[in-house]
Structures are given as C-alpha cells and as structure tokens.
Design a protein around this motif. Structure first.
Motif, mmCIF file in Angstrom:
data_model
loop_
_atom_site.group_PDB
_atom_site.id
_atom_site.type_symbol
_atom_site.label_atom_id
_atom_site.label_comp_id
_atom_site.label_asym_id
_atom_site.label_seq_id
_atom_site.Cartn_x
_atom_site.Cartn_y
_atom_site.Cartn_z
ATOM 1 N N ALA A 1 -11.736 -6.746 -11.264
ATOM 2 C CA ALA A 1 -12.295 -8.016 -12.005
ATOM 3 C C ALA A 1 -11.687 -9.283 -11.278
ATOM 4 O O ALA A 1 -12.532 -10.480 -11.546
ATOM 5 N N ILE A 2 -10.625 -9.228 -10.575
ATOM 6 C CA ILE A 2 -10.080 -10.394 -9.675
ATOM 7 C C ILE A 2 -10.529 -10.307 -8.283
ATOM 8 O O ILE A 2 -10.047 -11.180 -7.700
ATOM 9 N N GLY A 3 -11.224 -9.471 -7.926
ATOM 10 C CA GLY A 3 -11.810 -9.312 -6.670
ATOM 11 C C GLY A 3 -11.047 -8.601 -5.608
ATOM 12 O O GLY A 3 -11.034 -8.845 -4.424
ATOM 13 N N ALA A 4 -9.666 -8.140 -6.225
ATOM 14 C CA ALA A 4 -8.808 -7.371 -5.508
ATOM 15 C C ALA A 4 -9.463 -6.104 -4.866
ATOM 16 O O ALA A 4 -10.123 -5.479 -5.412
ATOM 17 N N ILE A 5 -8.814 -5.306 -3.896
ATOM 18 C CA ILE A 5 -9.076 -4.368 -3.321
ATOM 19 C C ILE A 5 -8.136 -3.163 -3.738
ATOM 20 O O ILE A 5 -6.976 -3.313 -3.345
ATOM 21 N N CYS A 6 -8.474 -2.128 -4.215
ATOM 22 C CA CYS A 6 -7.749 -0.914 -4.676
ATOM 23 C C CYS A 6 -7.538 0.017 -3.449
ATOM 24 O O CYS A 6 -8.546 0.683 -3.333
ATOM 25 N N HIS A 7 -6.488 0.266 -2.780
ATOM 26 C CA HIS A 7 -6.104 1.256 -1.933
ATOM 27 C C HIS A 7 -5.587 2.403 -2.356
ATOM 28 O O HIS A 7 -4.314 2.437 -2.868
ATOM 29 N N THR A 8 -6.298 3.684 -2.803
ATOM 30 C CA THR A 8 -5.753 4.634 -3.307
ATOM 31 C C THR A 8 -4.921 5.551 -2.519
ATOM 32 O O THR A 8 -5.538 5.969 -1.557
ATOM 33 N N LEU A 9 -3.478 5.766 -2.758
ATOM 34 C CA LEU A 9 -2.768 6.747 -1.802
ATOM 35 C C LEU A 9 -2.698 8.093 -2.441
ATOM 36 O O LEU A 9 -2.649 8.180 -3.680
ATOM 37 N N ASN A 10 -2.666 8.770 -1.429
ATOM 38 C CA ASN A 10 -2.390 10.377 -1.855
ATOM 39 C C ASN A 10 -1.189 10.918 -2.082
ATOM 40 O O ASN A 10 -0.437 10.831 -1.183
ATOM 41 N N PRO A 11 -0.482 10.994 -2.964
ATOM 42 C CA PRO A 11 0.880 11.441 -3.550
ATOM 43 C C PRO A 11 1.133 12.675 -2.776
ATOM 44 O O PRO A 11 2.415 13.020 -2.653
ATOM 45 N N ARG A 12 0.308 13.508 -2.390
ATOM 46 C CA ARG A 12 0.573 14.730 -1.783
ATOM 47 C C ARG A 12 0.552 14.525 -0.140
ATOM 48 O O ARG A 12 1.009 15.730 0.164
ATOM 49 N N LEU A 13 0.694 13.471 0.155
ATOM 50 C CA LEU A 13 0.730 13.477 1.715
ATOM 51 C C LEU A 13 2.432 12.884 2.030
ATOM 52 O O LEU A 13 3.078 12.640 0.861
ATOM 53 N N SER A 14 2.820 13.132 3.141
ATOM 54 C CA SER A 14 4.216 12.665 3.391
ATOM 55 C C SER A 14 4.409 10.995 3.522
ATOM 56 O O SER A 14 3.282 10.212 3.422
ATOM 57 N N ALA A 15 5.733 10.578 3.292
ATOM 58 C CA ALA A 15 5.918 9.181 3.305
ATOM 59 C C ALA A 15 5.598 8.453 4.575
ATOM 60 O O ALA A 15 4.970 7.419 4.758
ATOM 61 N N ALA A 16 5.582 9.305 5.657
ATOM 62 C CA ALA A 16 5.446 8.631 6.905
ATOM 63 C C ALA A 16 3.695 8.620 7.117
ATOM 64 O O ALA A 16 3.350 7.495 7.603
ATOM 65 N N GLN A 17 3.064 9.410 6.554
ATOM 66 C CA GLN A 17 1.627 9.300 6.630
ATOM 67 C C GLN A 17 1.060 8.210 5.747
ATOM 68 O O GLN A 17 0.236 7.413 6.155
ATOM 69 N N LEU A 18 1.471 8.017 4.587
ATOM 70 C CA LEU A 18 1.272 7.000 3.453
ATOM 71 C C LEU A 18 1.697 5.465 4.358
ATOM 72 O O LEU A 18 0.976 4.619 4.282
ATOM 73 N N ALA A 19 2.622 5.670 4.875
ATOM 74 C CA ALA A 19 3.356 4.437 5.518
ATOM 75 C C ALA A 19 2.286 3.949 6.657
ATOM 76 O O ALA A 19 1.873 2.744 6.886
ATOM 77 N N ALA A 20 1.858 4.771 7.375
ATOM 78 C CA ALA A 20 1.047 4.686 8.447
ATOM 79 C C ALA A 20 -0.454 3.843 7.858
ATOM 80 O O ALA A 20 -1.112 3.020 8.511
ATOM 81 N N MET A 21 -0.728 4.458 6.726
ATOM 82 C CA MET A 21 -2.061 3.992 6.121
ATOM 83 C C MET A 21 -1.770 2.483 5.545
ATOM 84 O O MET A 21 -2.456 1.614 5.763
ATOM 85 N N THR A 22 -0.830 2.273 4.859
ATOM 86 C CA THR A 22 -0.236 0.926 4.423
ATOM 87 C C THR A 22 -0.101 0.089 5.442
ATOM 88 O O THR A 22 -0.368 -1.336 5.329
ATOM 89 N N ALA A 23 0.514 0.438 6.571
ATOM 90 C CA ALA A 23 0.449 -0.581 7.526
ATOM 91 C C ALA A 23 -0.663 -1.010 8.048
ATOM 92 O O ALA A 23 -0.840 -2.195 8.592
ATOM 93 N N ARG A 24 -1.865 -0.286 8.011
ATOM 94 C CA ARG A 24 -3.059 -0.805 8.422
ATOM 95 C C ARG A 24 -3.657 -1.474 7.395
ATOM 96 O O ARG A 24 -4.534 -2.403 7.635
#
Length: 536
Positions: A96-119
C-alpha cells in the motif's frame, strides 16, 4: 494521460477510467464486500481469527507505522516468516505504501540469506516465530529487525506494537504504488543452478491473481475456505494470499507447524474446502488420517505443486481423503502458475499437469530454438510468455527472454491433443551418452510408479568411454527391483549403470529433489554407495 489514451479520445471522443492494478485493492475489496469473512492464523497459543474489515484496518495502521519509520515507495523490506496473519498484514501494508517485500526462506542458511539481502539491500528485516537467531545471523547487526510475532520480540519491537502504538495512529498512507512498480522479490530455489531473483510488479501479481481464479484454475469463490500450505516465501504462496481476499474466500494460515496432526486439526476446525501444497505434505496428512481413522468432510480439492506425484499416490489421496487432486506446473519466474489440471477432465493422466489458463502462452521448440511445426504430441523445449512472466532477472543487465518475449523454462515437455501439458524432463538434466540423448525424466516417471514414495532421481556421471552415463537414486525402506520396472520400457542402453537405494531423498526448500546435492554425492564413480547395483 498517456499517448494511447489521448489518441483514443481524439478518434472516438470517449475513454475509460484509469485505475492502476495494485495488489492492496484485493484487501480493499474484501474489507468492503466480505468484511466478516475470517482469516484464521494458527500459532503456539491456538488459532487467531480476524475478519477482512479488521485486517484492512490493521494493515492501514501498519502502513502508517512503516511510513513513520521512513519506509517509502521503492524501498525494500525483507521478511523471514511463516504463513501467519502478521506476514499477510505486512505484505499488504508494504504494497500500500509502494514498498517491495523480499520474502526470505527460513530453511536456507544464514550465509545464503545474507548473500540475497546483500543484493536486495532492504531497509528492515521482519522475522517470524523461532527465527530471531537466524535473523541476527543474517543481519549481523547491520540492519534493523522487527518481530512479526509477539513471542519473538527484539528490543521490545514487534509488529503488534507498530500497529497499536503511536506510530500506527498517524494518518494512514494507502495506495501510493503504481501498477508497474515492483511489489515483491523472490529468489529461485537453485536446485539445478545458482538462485536468481524474480522481481514481481503490482500489475503482474494482479493479472496472475485473475489467472489463478479462473474456473479452469483454482476456481475459488466466497464459499471456499482456503489453506495455503505452500509457504509465502515460495513465489508468493502461489498467489493464494492475493486470490482469497479477491473473491472473499476465507483464508486459513497454518503457521510453522505443518505435520499431519496439526494440519488435520486445522482443516477440521476451520472447515477448509481447498488446500495447496507439495506432495510430501499431503502424504504426511494422509498417513495421519489413516492411522487415526479421521475424516475431513469439508475438504473438497487439493492442488499439488513443487514436484510431480506418481499417479498411484494421487489416487490414494483421492480415496483416503475423499477429495479431487489437481496437479499443476509452474515456476518462480511465472509468478508462479503455469498450468493446472481443471475440473471435469482426467486429472490422473500419467504426468499431466493440466492446461494453461488465459494469460499465459506456451510453445515447443527444438534444441536450436526453432518452433516445432507440430505442437501437439511432440516433445520439445518449453517456452512461455505473458504479463506475469519474468522479462529480466533481478540485477541482470540482459533480458531472460528472446526478442519476441519468449522465456525458455529449461523444461522438456509434450502437449497432448486436448492442450494438457506433460513435463517430460529438464533440458539441463539430459544425459549425452555415446553421442545420443537419454531423458532422465522418462526413467524417473517409470520407476516412481513402482515406489511407495515416488522419490527417484537420475543424474549423469562422467564416463571415459561414453562421455556420460546415468545413475539412478531412489528412496525406499527396502530394495526394489528397479531393472525389472524398466526392462522393456526404455531402450536397453538407457539402463542406469548404477542403482542406489537411500533412506531419505535430499530435498530443496521447495520440496523438489535436490539434484545438486545428489551430483555432489553420487556424481563421481568412486562415490557410489556400497549397496549400489553396478552394471558392466
């Protein structure tokens, strides 16, 4: 007013209203026309039930609170959560405010998730029950975090406090997005290669929802109560959190507990009529129902996705649960619905994934990309295009489509005379042995019919003489005569050089067999397990 609208007015002295196709309008519609229809959310303290009107009010307060924290149109926020009311609220408030929701998968490792959020570089990360430690590892203190669920409060900040606190009482900001604005980001599972980001727009999600609701697709109505067991971090929960409010259907959210007992209790208490998830979830539910003699009379339809289910297992589900089972095929890149087995057709045709609803076009090509002259009853490389199909991956500089907008799915497929699609394999999985091609998908389909679990995979192993040779891995509690299942049904030279039984098949987070893991374990000749059946 754009140039096309001005041209239309000059030619015909008339025009139609312009309303941007944005996803928060689904919740607006539900709140106005189905205010008391329930959204039920399972959690550690039981089921919390909220009407759509109340959900819309809370989403408005949350949107205002996010705006007060500096989140504006075009900003990225990340979520690390389960299918809960709080997660749905966050989706709609962000949209509703025009933000973008990046859904992360809790079943991945912290390193994998960190690589995605870095992007994706989110401004906030919001996490669900039991995920505070993982959220801390992902952010390493460099990103503000907020708990979606109260039991996981971080520094006293939770979603409910944003909604009920002073920040949520300011004038709500609602409807800031335009239809071509990005609305969500999801990364592919990476079962056969590195994960790639798919950036959905409001328009693509809106049109995908209309496709999902067609009578030959999910066919949801206000009489339904829908249980999306597929997680919201898997390609928007297959679009169900948008589709249910769009027609005023009840929405039942299972939270993090997806075992057979929990799902059976939720289906019974909430009178669920339609549910969607991967095959392993349904087999667990069926085992529980049969073991305890439970009936689930409200449940009418089950939709399968993520991985193929053998025909015998589908029929067992239909008999054991008293439901109709509908196979489907899709991809993260398709938002994700591709095809679905509709009502009134033979849903148990071996391998069939149903037909494509309006809004998605399919075609078959040869290996060079030339369109097959005969599109029915021929195997080819599957391409798709449509308004909810990826054009360019997140962060890429080149389009993922050809000059006409066709996206190569990487699948091999056949289209039957009635338009039903059958996925016959993955192009990258093809094994070239002695200069000829072996299709692992065909071998897997035949063997799966003879297994209780249906879990079977064929991978390639380098061979000094033939280039590559097939290795078959199957999941079973006891040995199965795989060669007997295949004998006479495949060319003799297709017969796997090694057959390996394992206790549990490695699965990716989407429920698909993780062939990358299998190749790492069984891809070298010296890595064959001791109980393998070796062929000369």
């Amino acid at each position: 007013m754009d140039e096309r609208t001005m041209t239309g007015e000059r030619l015909h002295a008339g025009s139609m209203q312009r309303h941007d196709l944005t996803v928060e309008k689904f919740l607006d519609h539900a709140a106005k026309w189905h205010p008391d229809v329930t959204v039920a959310s399972a959690g550690p303290d039981g089921v919390v039930r909220t009407g759509y009107a109340e959900l819309r009010r809370e989403a408005g307060q949350l949107a205002a609170a996010l705006s007060a924290r500096g989140i504006t149109r075009g900003d990225m926020i990340a979520t690390l959560g389960w299918n809960t009311k709080g997660h749905v609220l966050l989706w709609y408030a962000a949209a509703a405010i025009g933000a973008i929701c990046h859904t992360l998968n809790p079943r991945l490792s912290a390193a994998q998730l960190a690589a995605m959020t870095a992007r994706s570089r989110p401004r906030l990360l919001l996490y669900g029950s039991g995920l505070s430690s993982l959220a801390s590892e992902v952010t390493n203190g460099a990103l503000a975090t907020i708990a979606i669920d109260d039991p996981e409060r971080s520094a006293g900040t939770s979603l409910s406090e944003l909604i009920t606190g002073g920040e949520g009482n300011m004038a709500p900001v609602w409807g800031a997005a335009l239809e071509d604005d990005p609305a969500g980001l999801c990364f592919t599972s990476g079962t056969t290669g590195p994960p790639k980001g798919v950036l959905y727009t409001h328009r693509s999600n809106y049109l995908h929802t209309l496709r999902l609701l067609q009578a030959d697709a999910l066919a949801l109505t206000t009489d339904d109560r829908v249980l999306p067991i597929v997680p919201m971090f898997h390609a928007n929960g297959w679009g169900i959190p948008f589709a249910a409010p769009a027609v005023g259907a009840g929405l039942v959210l299972p939270g993090r507990n997806l075992d057979g007992a929990a799902l059976a209790g939720l289906i019974a208490s909430e009178a669920v009529t339609v549910a969607a998830g991967v095959p392993t979830v349904w087999l667990d539910l069926l085992d529980h129902v049969e073991r305890h003699g439970i009936a689930l009379p409200s449940l009418q339809r089950i939709y399968l996705g993520g991985a193929a289910m053998p025909i015998d297992a589908q029929r067992r589900l239909e008999r054991g649960l008293g439901v109709s089972v509908h196979a489907s095929w899709g991809m993260t890149e398709l938002s994700p619905l591709g095809t679905v087995a509709p009502h009134g057709v033979d849903r148990t045709r071996p391998g069939s994934a149903g037909r494509a609803p309006i809004g998605l076009d399919l075609r078959l090509t040869d290996v060079s990309g030339a369109v097959l002259a005969e599109q029915r009853e021929a195997e080819g490389h599957l391409q798709v295009r449509g308004p909810s199909v990826v054009r360019r991956y997140f962060g890429a500089v080149q389009d993922a489509t050809d000059s006409e907008g066709w996206f190569d799915t990487g699948d091999l497929a056949r289209i039957d005379p009635d338009g039903s699609l059958t996925i016959t394999g993955r192009a990258k999985d093809l094994i070239k042995s002695g200069g000829e091609w072996i299709n692992p998908g065909e071998i897997e389909r035949i063997v799966a019919e003879g297994l209780d679990t249906g879990m079977v995979a064929v991978i390639a192993r380098a061979d000094a003489k033939w280039g590559e040779r097939p290795v078959l891995i199957y999941e079973a509690s006891a040995d199965v005569d795989v060669e007997a299942l295949l004998d006479g049904r495949i060319p003799r030279w297709w017969m796997p050089d090694a057959i390996v039984r394992i206790d549990r098949m490695p699965l990716a987070v989407t429920g698909k067999i993780d062939k990358l893991a299998l190749r790492a374990t069984f891809g070298a000749a010296e890595a064959v397990a001791s109980d393998a059946v070796l062929r000369a």
